[in-house]
Design a protein around this motif. Structure first.
Motif, PDB file in Angstrom:
ATOM      1  N   LEU A  34      -5.948  -1.464  -6.735  1.00 25.35           N
ATOM      2  CA  LEU A  34      -4.662  -1.332  -7.744  1.00 25.35           C
ATOM      3  C   LEU A  34      -4.405  -1.591  -8.669  1.00 25.35           C
ATOM      4  O   LEU A  34      -4.696  -1.161 -10.166  1.00 25.35           O
ATOM      5  CB  LEU A  34      -3.550  -1.617  -7.098  1.00 25.35           C
ATOM      6  N   ALA A  35      -6.033  -2.656  -9.268  1.00 26.03           N
ATOM      7  CA  ALA A  35      -6.182  -3.261 -10.482  1.00 26.03           C
ATOM      8  C   ALA A  35      -6.923  -2.498 -10.860  1.00 26.03           C
ATOM      9  O   ALA A  35      -6.197  -1.626 -12.392  1.00 26.03           O
ATOM     10  CB  ALA A  35      -6.606  -4.679 -10.456  1.00 26.03           C
ATOM     11  N   ALA A  36      -7.577  -1.686 -10.514  1.00 24.84           N
ATOM     12  CA  ALA A  36      -8.988  -0.213 -10.520  1.00 24.84           C
ATOM     13  C   ALA A  36      -8.397   0.423 -11.502  1.00 24.84           C
ATOM     14  O   ALA A  36      -8.458   1.331 -12.664  1.00 24.84           O
ATOM     15  CB  ALA A  36     -10.279  -0.356  -9.834  1.00 24.84           C
ATOM     16  N   GLU A  37      -6.943   1.069 -10.593  1.00 19.54           N
ATOM     17  CA  GLU A  37      -6.961   2.401 -10.794  1.00 19.54           C
ATOM     18  C   GLU A  37      -5.672   2.038 -12.005  1.00 19.54           C
ATOM     19  O   GLU A  37      -5.232   2.468 -12.545  1.00 19.54           O
ATOM     20  CB  GLU A  37      -5.663   2.741  -9.909  1.00 19.54           C
ATOM     21  N   GLN A  38      -4.929   1.320 -12.273  1.00 17.34           N
ATOM     22  CA  GLN A  38      -3.876   0.612 -13.257  1.00 17.34           C
ATOM     23  C   GLN A  38      -4.977   0.359 -14.748  1.00 17.34           C
ATOM     24  O   GLN A  38      -4.831   1.006 -15.273  1.00 17.34           O
ATOM     25  CB  GLN A  38      -4.035  -0.719 -13.008  1.00 17.34           C
ATOM     26  N   ALA A  39      -6.277  -0.087 -14.872  1.00 14.63           N
ATOM     27  CA  ALA A  39      -7.023  -0.075 -15.814  1.00 14.63           C
ATOM     28  C   ALA A  39      -7.478   1.552 -16.479  1.00 14.63           C
ATOM     29  O   ALA A  39      -7.945   1.332 -17.483  1.00 14.63           O
ATOM     30  CB  ALA A  39      -8.227  -1.239 -15.377  1.00 14.63           C
ATOM     31  N   LYS A  40      -7.718   2.218 -14.732  1.00 12.97           N
ATOM     32  CA  LYS A  40      -8.226   3.315 -15.476  1.00 12.97           C
ATOM     33  C   LYS A  40      -7.106   3.732 -15.866  1.00 12.97           C
ATOM     34  O   LYS A  40      -6.765   5.818 -16.751  1.00 12.97           O
ATOM     35  CB  LYS A  40      -8.480   4.575 -13.918  1.00 12.97           C
ATOM     36  N   LEU A  41      -5.766   4.189 -14.996  1.00 17.27           N
ATOM     37  CA  LEU A  41      -5.031   4.842 -16.542  1.00 17.27           C
ATOM     38  C   LEU A  41      -4.355   4.322 -17.494  1.00 17.27           C
ATOM     39  O   LEU A  41      -3.816   5.253 -18.563  1.00 17.27           O
ATOM     40  CB  LEU A  41      -3.449   4.502 -15.038  1.00 17.27           C
ATOM     41  N   VAL A  91      -6.977 -16.257  17.213  1.00 12.69           N
ATOM     42  CA  VAL A  91      -6.556 -15.458  17.029  1.00 12.69           C
ATOM     43  C   VAL A  91      -6.091 -14.761  15.723  1.00 12.69           C
ATOM     44  O   VAL A  91      -6.237 -14.517  15.128  1.00 12.69           O
ATOM     45  CB  VAL A  91      -6.324 -14.700  18.730  1.00 12.69           C
ATOM     46  N   HIS A  92      -4.506 -15.708  15.824  1.00 12.57           N
ATOM     47  CA  HIS A  92      -3.951 -15.468  15.380  1.00 12.57           C
ATOM     48  C   HIS A  92      -4.638 -15.915  13.400  1.00 12.57           C
ATOM     49  O   HIS A  92      -4.168 -15.083  12.217  1.00 12.57           O
ATOM     50  CB  HIS A  92      -2.663 -16.695  14.954  1.00 12.57           C
ATOM     51  N   LEU A  93      -4.842 -16.847  13.628  1.00 15.11           N
ATOM     52  CA  LEU A  93      -5.308 -17.451  12.298  1.00 15.11           C
ATOM     53  C   LEU A  93      -6.520 -15.997  11.803  1.00 15.11           C
ATOM     54  O   LEU A  93      -6.626 -15.463  10.686  1.00 15.11           O
ATOM     55  CB  LEU A  93      -6.011 -18.305  12.549  1.00 15.11           C
ATOM     56  N   ARG A  94      -7.055 -15.420  13.308  1.00 17.02           N
ATOM     57  CA  ARG A  94      -8.467 -14.869  11.898  1.00 17.02           C
ATOM     58  C   ARG A  94      -6.947 -13.449  11.757  1.00 17.02           C
ATOM     59  O   ARG A  94      -7.767 -12.912  10.924  1.00 17.02           O
ATOM     60  CB  ARG A  94      -8.959 -14.350  13.356  1.00 17.02           C
ATOM     61  N   ARG A  95      -6.607 -13.141  12.498  1.00 14.86           N
ATOM     62  CA  ARG A  95      -5.923 -12.447  11.850  1.00 14.86           C
ATOM     63  C   ARG A  95      -5.301 -12.118  10.444  1.00 14.86           C
ATOM     64  O   ARG A  95      -5.265 -11.335   9.773  1.00 14.86           O
ATOM     65  CB  ARG A  95      -4.715 -11.370  13.255  1.00 14.86           C
ATOM     66  N   ALA A  96      -4.813 -13.337  10.744  1.00 20.91           N
ATOM     67  CA  ALA A  96      -4.323 -13.394   9.189  1.00 20.91           C
ATOM     68  C   ALA A  96      -5.193 -13.794   8.168  1.00 20.91           C
ATOM     69  O   ALA A  96      -4.876 -13.305   7.067  1.00 20.91           O
ATOM     70  CB  ALA A  96      -3.107 -15.065   9.500  1.00 20.91           C
ATOM     71  N   LEU A  97      -6.687 -14.073   8.293  1.00 25.00           N
ATOM     72  CA  LEU A  97      -7.356 -13.714   7.728  1.00 25.00           C
ATOM     73  C   LEU A  97      -8.007 -12.862   6.371  1.00 25.00           C
ATOM     74  O   LEU A  97      -7.725 -12.071   6.016  1.00 25.00           O
ATOM     75  CB  LEU A  97      -8.730 -14.585   7.839  1.00 25.00           C
ATOM     76  N   ASP A  98      -8.138 -11.390   8.390  1.00 22.26           N
ATOM     77  CA  ASP A  98      -8.307 -10.333   7.780  1.00 22.26           C
ATOM     78  C   ASP A  98      -7.015  -9.579   7.110  1.00 22.26           C
ATOM     79  O   ASP A  98      -7.245  -8.665   6.904  1.00 22.26           O
ATOM     80  CB  ASP A  98      -8.144  -9.348   9.090  1.00 22.26           C
ATOM     81  N   GLU A  99      -5.963  -9.794   7.285  1.00 20.59           N
ATOM     82  CA  GLU A  99      -4.941  -9.076   6.615  1.00 20.59           C
ATOM     83  C   GLU A  99      -4.822  -9.959   5.197  1.00 20.59           C
ATOM     84  O   GLU A  99      -4.724  -8.727   4.793  1.00 20.59           O
ATOM     85  CB  GLU A  99      -3.302  -9.772   6.852  1.00 20.59           C
ATOM     86  N   ALA A 100      -5.154 -10.789   4.508  1.00 21.58           N
ATOM     87  CA  ALA A 100      -5.151 -11.702   3.266  1.00 21.58           C
ATOM     88  C   ALA A 100      -6.432 -10.343   2.535  1.00 21.58           C
ATOM     89  O   ALA A 100      -5.628 -10.519   1.585  1.00 21.58           O
ATOM     90  CB  ALA A 100      -4.930 -12.634   3.170  1.00 21.58           C
ATOM     91  N   ASP A 101      -7.594 -11.030   3.444  1.00 22.89           N
ATOM     92  CA  ASP A 101      -8.450  -9.374   3.038  1.00 22.89           C
ATOM     93  C   ASP A 101      -8.902  -8.616   2.603  1.00 22.89           C
ATOM     94  O   ASP A 101      -9.076  -8.072   1.988  1.00 22.89           O
ATOM     95  CB  ASP A 101      -9.912  -9.849   4.137  1.00 22.89           C
ATOM     96  N   LYS A 102      -7.389  -7.842   3.606  1.00 21.92           N
ATOM     97  CA  LYS A 102      -7.568  -6.575   3.518  1.00 21.92           C
ATOM     98  C   LYS A 102      -6.434  -6.589   1.795  1.00 21.92           C
ATOM     99  O   LYS A 102      -7.127  -5.286   1.366  1.00 21.92           O
ATOM    100  CB  LYS A 102      -6.259  -5.910   4.679  1.00 21.92           C
ATOM    101  N   LEU A 103      -5.069  -6.876   1.793  1.00 17.59           N
ATOM    102  CA  LEU A 103      -4.386  -7.362   0.527  1.00 17.59           C
ATOM    103  C   LEU A 103      -5.200  -8.079  -0.298  1.00 17.59           C
ATOM    104  O   LEU A 103      -4.829  -7.289  -1.529  1.00 17.59           O
ATOM    105  CB  LEU A 103      -3.386  -8.693   1.038  1.00 17.59           C
ATOM    106  N   ALA A 104      -6.248  -8.236  -0.241  1.00 20.55           N
ATOM    107  CA  ALA A 104      -7.211  -8.230  -1.732  1.00 20.55           C
ATOM    108  C   ALA A 104      -7.763  -6.999  -2.296  1.00 20.55           C
ATOM    109  O   ALA A 104      -7.984  -6.986  -3.465  1.00 20.55           O
ATOM    110  CB  ALA A 104      -7.945 -10.029  -1.148  1.00 20.55           C
ATOM    111  N   ALA A 105      -8.222  -6.755  -1.433  1.00 23.28           N
ATOM    112  CA  ALA A 105      -8.838  -5.271  -1.127  1.00 23.28           C
ATOM    113  C   ALA A 105      -8.379  -4.290  -1.770  1.00 23.28           C
ATOM    114  O   ALA A 105      -8.028  -3.815  -3.497  1.00 23.28           O
ATOM    115  CB  ALA A 105      -9.525  -5.085  -0.678  1.00 23.28           C
ATOM    116  N   GLU A 106      -6.407  -4.260  -1.872  1.00 20.15           N
ATOM    117  CA  GLU A 106      -5.519  -3.412  -1.743  1.00 20.15           C
ATOM    118  C   GLU A 106      -5.237  -3.876  -3.159  1.00 20.15           C
ATOM    119  O   GLU A 106      -5.360  -2.998  -4.143  1.00 20.15           O
ATOM    120  CB  GLU A 106      -4.739  -3.122  -0.782  1.00 20.15           C
TER     121      GLU A 106
END
Length: 92
Positions: free
Chosen positions: A36-43, A17-32
């Motif tokens: 942010l990279a796309a927003e930076q390119a737009k700016l 369970v802890h590993l799944r949560r960590a992987l989900d959090e890593a996926d969320k951070l990668a998406a964020e």
């Protein structure tokens, strides 16, 4: 095996369970990060556009006096030509 096997299973499930949560959090951070990279390119593209517009406005500001002078000379030449045509029409 009955007493010691139960805590080991719970511990293993807890780690999963802890590993799944960590992987989900890593996926969320990668998406964020991607967002942010796309927003930076737009700016950056917007900044480039504004810089080009600023250069154009500075060029137009520098050429404005020349545009006024040339327009005045063209108007003067038109009035001179109209006056010459009017005098020629009168026959003088």
């Amino acid at each position: 095996m009955t007493a010691s096997a139960a805590p080991a299973n719970l511990d293993l499930e807890e780690q999963r369970v802890h590993l799944r949560r960590a992987l989900d959090e890593a996926d969320k951070l990668a998406a964020e990060r991607s967002k942010l990279a796309a927003e930076q390119a737009k700016l950056l593209a917007e900044q480039t556009k504004f810089a080009a517009e600023t250069l154009k406005l500075e060029r137009d500001r520098a050429l404005a006096p020349w545009q006024i002078a040339l327009s005045g000379m063209a108007a003067g030449a038109a009035f001179f030509g109209a006056g010459a045509a009017f005098i020629k029409l009168l026959g003088a």
